[in-house]
Scaffold this motif. Structure first.
Motif, PDB file in Angstrom:
ATOM      1  N   ASP A   1      16.159  29.176  46.098  1.00  0.00           N
ATOM      2  CA  ASP A   1      17.617  29.279  46.062  1.00  0.00           C
ATOM      3  C   ASP A   1      18.123  29.467  44.630  1.00  0.00           C
ATOM      4  O   ASP A   1      17.346  29.692  43.699  1.00  0.00           O
ATOM      5  CB  ASP A   1      18.277  28.072  46.747  1.00  0.00           C
ATOM      6  CG  ASP A   1      18.052  26.760  46.002  1.00  0.00           C
ATOM      7  OD1 ASP A   1      17.652  26.779  44.811  1.00  0.00           O
ATOM      8  OD2 ASP A   1      18.286  25.697  46.596  1.00  0.00           O
TER       9      ASP A   1
ATOM     10  N   GLY B   1      18.903  36.697  44.378  1.00  0.00           N
ATOM     11  CA  GLY B   1      19.400  37.334  45.588  1.00  0.00           C
ATOM     12  C   GLY B   1      18.879  38.742  45.802  1.00  0.00           C
ATOM     13  O   GLY B   1      19.296  39.418  46.738  1.00  0.00           O
TER      14      GLY B   1
ATOM     15  N   ARG C   1      16.625  37.858  58.514  1.00  0.00           N
ATOM     16  CA  ARG C   1      18.047  37.842  58.839  1.00  0.00           C
ATOM     17  C   ARG C   1      18.287  38.325  60.279  1.00  0.00           C
ATOM     18  O   ARG C   1      19.041  37.723  61.034  1.00  0.00           O
ATOM     19  CB  ARG C   1      18.812  38.725  57.855  1.00  0.00           C
ATOM     20  CG  ARG C   1      20.330  38.677  58.029  1.00  0.00           C
ATOM     21  CD  ARG C   1      20.983  39.879  57.350  1.00  0.00           C
ATOM     22  NE  ARG C   1      20.497  40.052  55.992  1.00  0.00           N
ATOM     23  CZ  ARG C   1      20.991  39.403  54.938  1.00  0.00           C
ATOM     24  NH1 ARG C   1      21.993  38.579  55.089  1.00  0.00           N
ATOM     25  NH2 ARG C   1      20.479  39.616  53.730  1.00  0.00           N
TER      26      ARG C   1
ATOM     27  N   THR D   1      19.903  35.949  63.301  1.00  0.00           N
ATOM     28  CA  THR D   1      21.244  36.277  63.801  1.00  0.00           C
ATOM     29  C   THR D   1      21.217  36.878  65.200  1.00  0.00           C
ATOM     30  O   THR D   1      22.271  37.178  65.768  1.00  0.00           O
ATOM     31  CB  THR D   1      21.949  37.251  62.839  1.00  0.00           C
ATOM     32  OG1 THR D   1      21.133  38.411  62.643  1.00  0.00           O
ATOM     33  CG2 THR D   1      22.225  36.590  61.497  1.00  0.00           C
TER      34      THR D   1
ATOM     35  N   PRO E   1      23.632  34.249  57.124  1.00  0.00           N
ATOM     36  CA  PRO E   1      23.587  35.510  56.360  1.00  0.00           C
ATOM     37  C   PRO E   1      23.936  35.332  54.888  1.00  0.00           C
ATOM     38  O   PRO E   1      23.254  35.876  54.003  1.00  0.00           O
ATOM     39  CB  PRO E   1      24.613  36.396  57.082  1.00  0.00           C
ATOM     40  CG  PRO E   1      24.639  35.858  58.479  1.00  0.00           C
ATOM     41  CD  PRO E   1      24.488  34.376  58.316  1.00  0.00           C
ATOM     42  N   ASP E   2      24.986  34.567  54.601  1.00  0.00           N
ATOM     43  CA  ASP E   2      25.392  34.353  53.207  1.00  0.00           C
ATOM     44  C   ASP E   2      24.320  33.574  52.446  1.00  0.00           C
ATOM     45  O   ASP E   2      24.045  33.850  51.272  1.00  0.00           O
ATOM     46  CB  ASP E   2      26.721  33.599  53.182  1.00  0.00           C
ATOM     47  CG  ASP E   2      27.186  33.305  51.758  1.00  0.00           C
ATOM     48  OD1 ASP E   2      27.423  34.265  51.003  1.00  0.00           O
ATOM     49  OD2 ASP E   2      27.305  32.103  51.397  1.00  0.00           O
ATOM     50  N   TYR E   3      23.711  32.600  53.117  1.00  0.00           N
ATOM     51  CA  TYR E   3      22.660  31.802  52.482  1.00  0.00           C
ATOM     52  C   TYR E   3      21.463  32.682  52.122  1.00  0.00           C
ATOM     53  O   TYR E   3      20.924  32.604  51.004  1.00  0.00           O
ATOM     54  CB  TYR E   3      22.240  30.681  53.436  1.00  0.00           C
ATOM     55  CG  TYR E   3      21.194  29.751  52.868  1.00  0.00           C
ATOM     56  CD1 TYR E   3      21.529  28.801  51.900  1.00  0.00           C
ATOM     57  CD2 TYR E   3      19.870  29.804  53.302  1.00  0.00           C
ATOM     58  CE1 TYR E   3      20.569  27.936  51.373  1.00  0.00           C
ATOM     59  CE2 TYR E   3      18.908  28.954  52.786  1.00  0.00           C
ATOM     60  CZ  TYR E   3      19.269  28.013  51.823  1.00  0.00           C
ATOM     61  OH  TYR E   3      18.318  27.167  51.304  1.00  0.00           O
TER      62      TYR E   3
ATOM     63  N   SER F   1      24.747  24.611  49.538  1.00  0.00           N
ATOM     64  CA  SER F   1      23.593  25.351  49.176  1.00  0.00           C
ATOM     65  C   SER F   1      22.992  24.628  47.999  1.00  0.00           C
ATOM     66  O   SER F   1      22.936  23.458  47.981  1.00  0.00           O
ATOM     67  CB  SER F   1      23.908  26.805  48.952  1.00  0.00           C
ATOM     68  OG  SER F   1      25.048  26.943  48.203  1.00  0.00           O
TER      69      SER F   1
ATOM     70  N   ASP G   1      21.463  35.793  51.488  1.00  0.00           N
ATOM     71  CA  ASP G   1      21.833  36.729  50.421  1.00  0.00           C
ATOM     72  C   ASP G   1      21.585  36.140  49.036  1.00  0.00           C
ATOM     73  O   ASP G   1      21.489  36.887  48.057  1.00  0.00           O
ATOM     74  CB  ASP G   1      23.310  37.116  50.530  1.00  0.00           C
ATOM     75  CG  ASP G   1      23.554  38.141  51.627  1.00  0.00           C
ATOM     76  OD1 ASP G   1      22.583  38.798  52.057  1.00  0.00           O
ATOM     77  OD2 ASP G   1      24.718  38.275  52.065  1.00  0.00           O
ATOM     78  N   ARG G   2      21.489  34.810  48.925  1.00  0.00           N
ATOM     79  CA  ARG G   2      21.332  34.163  47.631  1.00  0.00           C
ATOM     80  C   ARG G   2      19.892  33.711  47.365  1.00  0.00           C
ATOM     81  O   ARG G   2      19.636  33.052  46.365  1.00  0.00           O
ATOM     82  CB  ARG G   2      22.290  32.975  47.522  1.00  0.00           C
ATOM     83  CG  ARG G   2      23.756  33.347  47.664  1.00  0.00           C
ATOM     84  CD  ARG G   2      24.669  32.211  47.207  1.00  0.00           C
ATOM     85  NE  ARG G   2      24.394  30.975  47.886  1.00  0.00           N
ATOM     86  CZ  ARG G   2      24.940  30.608  49.047  1.00  0.00           C
ATOM     87  NH1 ARG G   2      25.782  31.434  49.661  1.00  0.00           N
ATOM     88  NH2 ARG G   2      24.661  29.450  49.601  1.00  0.00           N
TER      89      ARG G   2
ATOM     90  N   ASP H   1      26.573  29.942  61.172  1.00  0.00           N
ATOM     91  CA  ASP H   1      27.425  31.040  60.722  1.00  0.00           C
ATOM     92  C   ASP H   1      27.262  31.323  59.225  1.00  0.00           C
ATOM     93  O   ASP H   1      27.675  32.377  58.737  1.00  0.00           O
ATOM     94  CB  ASP H   1      28.901  30.747  61.040  1.00  0.00           C
ATOM     95  CG  ASP H   1      29.401  29.495  60.350  1.00  0.00           C
ATOM     96  OD1 ASP H   1      28.658  28.492  60.305  1.00  0.00           O
ATOM     97  OD2 ASP H   1      30.537  29.515  59.843  1.00  0.00           O
ATOM     98  N   ARG H   2      26.638  30.394  58.499  1.00  0.00           N
ATOM     99  CA  ARG H   2      26.424  30.583  57.060  1.00  0.00           C
ATOM    100  C   ARG H   2      25.051  31.170  56.734  1.00  0.00           C
ATOM    101  O   ARG H   2      24.724  31.408  55.575  1.00  0.00           O
ATOM    102  CB  ARG H   2      26.579  29.251  56.324  1.00  0.00           C
ATOM    103  CG  ARG H   2      28.002  28.700  56.316  1.00  0.00           C
ATOM    104  CD  ARG H   2      28.099  27.499  55.405  1.00  0.00           C
ATOM    105  NE  ARG H   2      27.677  27.833  54.053  1.00  0.00           N
ATOM    106  CZ  ARG H   2      27.161  26.949  53.185  1.00  0.00           C
ATOM    107  NH1 ARG H   2      27.000  25.692  53.549  1.00  0.00           N
ATOM    108  NH2 ARG H   2      26.811  27.326  51.971  1.00  0.00           N
TER     109      ARG H   2
END
Length: 424
Positions: free
Chosen positions: A130, A204, A60, A64, A87-89, A314, A91-92, A84-85
């Motif tokens: 994922d 996650g 990460r 970033t 970090p969220d990606y 995703s 996390d999963r 921009d996605r």
């Protein structure tokens, strides 16, 4: 098709493999019935209780960092997301170890672009998966991964650049992964060091919230006759058993299940395969006659697609479920549901399969002659008051099946090697 062996550095990686981003293990590939596996198939993935397989936080930070934006942009584009996605990606995603030699669409980093190529990853390689169980990232180098979409029966693997043919390689037992039919809440992993222990890992997370269970506990095969293939697969997965199908691909999700082998009521070890016989169906794939085959006694394989997921998405949610698989006897395969806890542990192998099949019923209508009478017809008879009847056979709708939220129940399959070199 390039072979990628465990522990061998990539030639054009996204990230420096010496940075400790991930660590592979030394385990032998498990075999499975069929080459297409669903992402929640019991026994598909393994792990260890030491959360050092993948350093997601380090990945990460790298992606970033503004200084690494060109790589981040190429990395995100390969996975069908925007930077921009990222970090969220991340996390999963969940770290696991491959328990099968697995086909994927891999990516090198060249000239600030992600260059796709088909590759075969050796069992023991650490990856991130994922929410639908699809391989997403190769941990040691950070290379993005997508499903393999080719014909798994027509592959030619090149062992070069230090990736020598590994011990236990069998071209006929490689698998490809299809997305689970529903997002997963937990992954049930087999501890590659102690196959009698299963690891239940929330999606996650990297290991700190793991719980364990005994993979030797038995669970009964449910009555699946009259359900659809999709419903039956989910019911088996929820019980920690794996759905198998004797055919080149997967049946349509709405194909009717005629029988299972072993039959309903048979008690099996976690991750054992149950072969389903089906007939008909229209929701994808060709209509197939009812068939049945003996349940295999080895772990599961399953093909997947090789092209990147659609942008902005995703995990996909519409792909048909692939057959799941898991080890039987002394080695169990992980599944996507918590293990049954009512029966005491048993170390014996699963009950022998019983085969059954039910051919589809057919009917034919009587012939009616359309020739005109040779002479004028007689006066019409008196009108009859007898009620009309229908000869169409009554049909019964498949019994609805209620499924709990998808979770992966661990499966255990004892690795071929007795001393794993990496942890998950």
């Amino acid at each position: 098709m390039k072979a990628v062996a465990a522990g061998v550095p990539s030639l054009a990686p996204f990230f420096d493999e010496g940075s400790g981003l991930g660590h592979d293990a030394d385990i032998r590939s498990q075999s499975a019935p069929g080459s297409l596996q669903q992402g929640d198939a019991p026994g598909l993935y393994g792990g260890t209780r030491q959360p050092t397989i993948c350093d997601v936080e380090k990945l990460r930070r790298f992606l970033t960092d503004p200084a690494n934006h060109p790589k981040a942009r190429a990395w995100a584009s390969a996975l069908g997301i925007t930077t921009d996605r990222i970090p969220d990606y991340l996390d999963r995603l969940t770290p696991v170890l491959l328990r099968h030699d697995t086909l994927v669409r891999n990516h090198d980093y060249k000239k600030e672009k992600a260059v796709p190529f088909n590759s075969l990853l050796q069992a023991g390689i650490a990856i991130l998966v994922d929410e639908q169980g699809l391989p997403a990232v190769k941990c040691s180098c950070g290379n993005p991964l997508r499903p393999f979409e080719g014909d798994t029966s027509r592959i030619s693997v090149k062992f070069e650049d230090g990736n020598k043919k590994w011990r236990g390689y069998d071209r006929s037992s490689v698998v490809a992964v299809r997305p689970a039919a529903r997002p997963l809440e937990q992954l049930a992993l087999v501890d590659v060091g102690e196959p009698d222990r299963g690891i239940e890992r929330p999606v996650g997370t990297t290991g700190k919230d793991d719980s364990t269970f005994d993979t030797r506990e038995r669970r009964a095969v449910p009555n699946l006759a009259g359900t659809t293939f999709g419903q039956a697969s989910r019911r088996l997965t929820d019980r920690g058993l794996a759905a198998a199908y004797d055919g080149p691909g997967l049946p349509p999700d709405d194909a009717e299940v005629m029988a299972s082998d072993p039959p309903a009521g048979t008690e099996l070890r976690f991750g054992t395969y149950v072969t389903l016989s089906v007939a008909g169906g229209t929701s994808g794939g060709a209509t197939t006659p009812a068939t049945s085959a003996p349940v295999p006694t080895t772990p599961p394989p399953d093909p997947a697609s090789s092209q990147p997921a659609s942008p902005g998405q995703s995990p996909s949610t519409s792909a048909p479920p692939p057959s799941s698989a898991g080890p039987s006897g002394s080695s169990g395969a992980p599944s996507s549901s918590p293990p049954a806890a009512s029966t005491p542990p048993a170390a014996t192998s699963s009950a022998p399969p019983a085969t059954s099949s039910a051919p589809p019923a057919t009917s034919s209508a009587p012939e009616v002659s359309s020739s005109p009478p040779p002479s004028p017809p007689p006066p019409p008879p008196e009108p009859s008051s007898a009620p009309a009847t229908s000869s169409a056979p009554a049909t019964s709708a498949p019994a609805p099946v209620t499924t709990e939220p998808a979770t992966t129940t661990p499966v255990t399959t004892e690795p071929a090697s007795t001393s794993p070199t990496a942890t998950t």
